[in-house]
Motif scaffolding. Structure first.
Motif, PDB file in Angstrom:
ATOM      1  N   VAL A 150       0.847  -1.191   0.000  1.00 24.38           N
ATOM      2  CA  VAL A 150       0.000   0.000   0.000  1.00 24.38           C
ATOM      3  C   VAL A 150       0.883   1.242   0.000  1.00 24.38           C
ATOM      4  O   VAL A 150       1.843   1.334   0.773  1.00 24.38           O
ATOM      5  CB  VAL A 150      -0.929   0.032   1.237  1.00 24.38           C
ATOM      6  N   THR A 151       0.566   2.186  -0.881  1.00 25.87           N
ATOM      7  CA  THR A 151       1.283   3.458  -0.911  1.00 25.87           C
ATOM      8  C   THR A 151       0.290   4.608  -0.831  1.00 25.87           C
ATOM      9  O   THR A 151      -0.885   4.458  -1.171  1.00 25.87           O
ATOM     10  CB  THR A 151       2.129   3.610  -2.190  1.00 25.87           C
ATOM     11  N   ASP A 152       0.798   5.777  -0.390  1.00 26.65           N
ATOM     12  CA  ASP A 152      -0.049   6.962  -0.357  1.00 26.65           C
ATOM     13  C   ASP A 152       0.113   7.735  -1.652  1.00 26.65           C
ATOM     14  O   ASP A 152       0.770   7.278  -2.593  1.00 26.65           O
ATOM     15  CB  ASP A 152       0.256   7.816   0.881  1.00 26.65           C
ATOM     16  N   ARG A 153      -0.447   8.931  -1.707  1.00 26.69           N
ATOM     17  CA  ARG A 153      -0.443   9.679  -2.959  1.00 26.69           C
ATOM     18  C   ARG A 153       0.942  10.176  -3.341  1.00 26.69           C
ATOM     19  O   ARG A 153       1.153  10.621  -4.469  1.00 26.69           O
ATOM     20  CB  ARG A 153      -1.407  10.859  -2.868  1.00 26.69           C
ATOM     21  N   ARG A 154       1.912  10.117  -2.396  1.00 31.10           N
ATOM     22  CA  ARG A 154       3.293  10.486  -2.698  1.00 31.10           C
ATOM     23  C   ARG A 154       4.184   9.260  -2.873  1.00 31.10           C
ATOM     24  O   ARG A 154       5.399   9.358  -2.805  1.00 31.10           O
ATOM     25  CB  ARG A 154       3.847  11.389  -1.602  1.00 31.10           C
ATOM     26  N   SER A 155       3.563   8.105  -3.083  1.00 34.30           N
ATOM     27  CA  SER A 155       4.263   6.837  -3.333  1.00 34.30           C
ATOM     28  C   SER A 155       5.047   6.349  -2.126  1.00 34.30           C
ATOM     29  O   SER A 155       5.951   5.541  -2.256  1.00 34.30           O
ATOM     30  CB  SER A 155       5.203   6.959  -4.552  1.00 34.30           C
ATOM     31  N   ARG A 156       4.684   6.794  -0.936  1.00 41.96           N
ATOM     32  CA  ARG A 156       5.327   6.309   0.281  1.00 41.96           C
ATOM     33  C   ARG A 156       4.585   5.078   0.780  1.00 41.96           C
ATOM     34  O   ARG A 156       3.345   5.031   0.767  1.00 41.96           O
ATOM     35  CB  ARG A 156       5.331   7.394   1.363  1.00 41.96           C
ATOM     36  N   PHE A 190      16.495   0.624  -5.395  1.00 41.18           N
ATOM     37  CA  PHE A 190      16.583  -0.757  -4.933  1.00 41.18           C
ATOM     38  C   PHE A 190      16.253  -0.849  -3.441  1.00 41.18           C
ATOM     39  O   PHE A 190      15.631  -1.813  -2.987  1.00 41.18           O
ATOM     40  CB  PHE A 190      17.970  -1.333  -5.203  1.00 41.18           C
ATOM     41  N   GLU A 191      16.666   0.149  -2.677  1.00 42.31           N
ATOM     42  CA  GLU A 191      16.347   0.166  -1.254  1.00 42.31           C
ATOM     43  C   GLU A 191      14.837   0.263  -1.041  1.00 42.31           C
ATOM     44  O   GLU A 191      14.277  -0.383  -0.138  1.00 42.31           O
ATOM     45  CB  GLU A 191      17.047   1.354  -0.578  1.00 42.31           C
ATOM     46  N   GLN A 192      14.162   1.042  -1.879  1.00 41.20           N
ATOM     47  CA  GLN A 192      12.711   1.159  -1.770  1.00 41.20           C
ATOM     48  C   GLN A 192      12.023  -0.167  -2.103  1.00 41.20           C
ATOM     49  O   GLN A 192      11.034  -0.543  -1.468  1.00 41.20           O
ATOM     50  CB  GLN A 192      12.208   2.267  -2.691  1.00 41.20           C
ATOM     51  N   SER A 242      13.366  -3.111  -1.649  1.00 41.29           N
ATOM     52  CA  SER A 242      13.643  -3.939  -0.476  1.00 41.29           C
ATOM     53  C   SER A 242      12.684  -3.612   0.664  1.00 41.29           C
ATOM     54  O   SER A 242      12.140  -4.510   1.316  1.00 41.29           O
ATOM     55  CB  SER A 242      15.097  -3.734  -0.025  1.00 41.29           C
ATOM     56  N   ASN A 243      12.458  -2.328   0.904  1.00 41.63           N
ATOM     57  CA  ASN A 243      11.529  -1.913   1.962  1.00 41.63           C
ATOM     58  C   ASN A 243      10.110  -2.390   1.670  1.00 41.63           C
ATOM     59  O   ASN A 243       9.372  -2.794   2.582  1.00 41.63           O
ATOM     60  CB  ASN A 243      11.537  -0.392   2.109  1.00 41.63           C
ATOM     61  N   GLN A 244       9.743  -2.353   0.392  1.00 40.66           N
ATOM     62  CA  GLN A 244       8.399  -2.801   0.044  1.00 40.66           C
ATOM     63  C   GLN A 244       8.227  -4.285   0.337  1.00 40.66           C
ATOM     64  O   GLN A 244       7.177  -4.719   0.832  1.00 40.66           O
ATOM     65  CB  GLN A 244       8.105  -2.525  -1.429  1.00 40.66           C
ATOM     66  N   LEU A 245       9.247  -5.086   0.053  1.00 38.71           N
ATOM     67  CA  LEU A 245       9.157  -6.520   0.312  1.00 38.71           C
ATOM     68  C   LEU A 245       8.994  -6.795   1.803  1.00 38.71           C
ATOM     69  O   LEU A 245       8.382  -7.793   2.195  1.00 38.71           O
ATOM     70  CB  LEU A 245      10.400  -7.234  -0.226  1.00 38.71           C
ATOM     71  N   ARG A 246       9.557  -5.924   2.632  1.00 38.58           N
ATOM     72  CA  ARG A 246       9.462  -6.125   4.091  1.00 38.58           C
ATOM     73  C   ARG A 246       8.120  -5.650   4.656  1.00 38.58           C
ATOM     74  O   ARG A 246       7.781  -6.004   5.792  1.00 38.58           O
ATOM     75  CB  ARG A 246      10.585  -5.348   4.798  1.00 38.58           C
ATOM     76  N   THR A 247       7.394  -4.851   3.897  1.00 40.39           N
ATOM     77  CA  THR A 247       6.159  -4.258   4.427  1.00 40.39           C
ATOM     78  C   THR A 247       4.928  -4.718   3.660  1.00 40.39           C
ATOM     79  O   THR A 247       3.892  -4.064   3.698  1.00 40.39           O
ATOM     80  CB  THR A 247       6.238  -2.714   4.378  1.00 40.39           C
TER      81      THR A 247
END
Length: 332
Positions: free
Chosen positions: A50-56, A274-276, A278-283
């Protein structure tokens, strides 16, 4: 068969996995129509982010924050977790054409760091395919990050681009085992998205990814779509602004499979992309439901997940193929 001949092109270069296999002289013929992959499904598991409108990335949500539909019919969520523990099957596809030379070494090292961070030996596995004139397996499935790193560093840039062939063959040959309930299957595509030598079409490549329930993440190697300045530097993802045609292609693959597209401004931002991932896979979240439609007709079932909260975007695979009941058989 035409499809067999196309696959043979990749098999031949795969026999030297771990070495930098380069250009093939003959252009493979167009493939035949791909038959659907049929799976029996009693419980459907869907991994999503899930991301917000700023792709976070958005964390801390629960089952009451979502509704899930199959072919427009709401389903009952029977299981929900805020972190998925499904093993990873990752394919790293590296564009080795002349068009990506300027930042090639930085991108290689960023990909290596990503695999070192993400892979859990004994549980997760990854493979590497490079592509220019045609795709070549330079490292088969392994859980050893060092073997993967060596193969990535051995890739040399040069030639034209067969991006669609690379996606098609990676999914056909390396992502066919198991279902979305067994693994998180994904491709990380490092490319400028400018295909000029593939046999298969963009839509044929996408359909193959969908058949095998593969999520595609892309990291653009092209020039950024907008100018880098104090204002744009704060953007979470420059792909929000349409850039070159290749960036649109990469975004198409990512959006159509539940992944995300990244358009780095600088070489440093390549590592951050790539870090993003990786973070997505963890969340990532996981939900499961038992379909109300129990007809075994081999049809594609389209999945839609909606958030009860406003301005959130859900990234997930588009659906699955139901099991096709053999002729003359009766379901108990």
């Amino acid at each position: 068969m035409k499809t067999a001949r196309l696959l043979l092109a990749l098999v031949l270069v795969s026999t030297s996995a771990g070495a930098p296999v380069r250009s093939q002289e003959q252009r493979p013929p167009a493939p035949e129509t791909v038959p659907p992959i049929r799976v029996e499904v009693d419980l459907v598991n869907v991994v999503f982010s899930v991301t917000d409108r700023r792709s976070r990335l958005v964390t801390g949500l629960g089952p009451d924050d979502f509704r899930v539909y199959e072919d427009g019919v709401q389903q009952q969520i029977s299981r929900f977790t805020s972190e998925t523990d499904l093993p990873l099957r990752i394919g790293l596809l590296i564009d080795a054409s002349n068009s990506i030379r300027p930042r090639f070494q930085f991108e290689q090292e960023a990909a290596i760091d990503f695999l070192h961070t993400v892979l859990k030996p004994g549980r997760d596995q990854a493979f590497v395919i490079s592509f220019d004139v045609s795709p070549a397996v330079v490292q088969d499935y392994t859980d050893d990050p060092q073997d993967l790193a060596d193969s990535i560093r051995n890739v040399r840039a040069g030639g034209v681009t067969a991006l669609y062939d690379a996606i098609y063959l990676a999914c056909k040959m390396k992502m066919a085992d198991g279902t979305g309930n067994d693994f998180r299957r994904m491709l990380i595509v490092l490319s400028d998205g400018e295909d000029n030598n593939s046999v298969v079409s963009r839509d044929e490549a996408l359909e193959m990814a969908r058949h095998h329930e593969v999520t595609i993440f892309t990291v653009s190697t092209g020039a950024p779509p907008i100018s880098y300045n104090a204002e744009t530097a704060r953007m979470q993802n420059p792909c929000q602004v349409k850039g070159a045609e290749g960036d649109k292609v990469l975004e198409y693959f990512a959006d159509s499979t539940g992944g995300l597209a990244y358009c780095p401004f600088t070489t440093i931002d390549v590592g951050r992309s790539f870090e993003q991932i990786s973070n997505q896979l963890r969340t990532q979240y996981t939900l499961a439901y038992t379909p109300t439609n129990r007809v075994r007709d081999g049809a594609f079932r389209r999945i839609t997940i909606e958030s009860r909260r406003e301005q959130l975007r859900i990234h997930h695979r588009p659906g699955y193929y139901a099991r096709l009941e053999p002729a003359g058989s009766e379901r108990p």
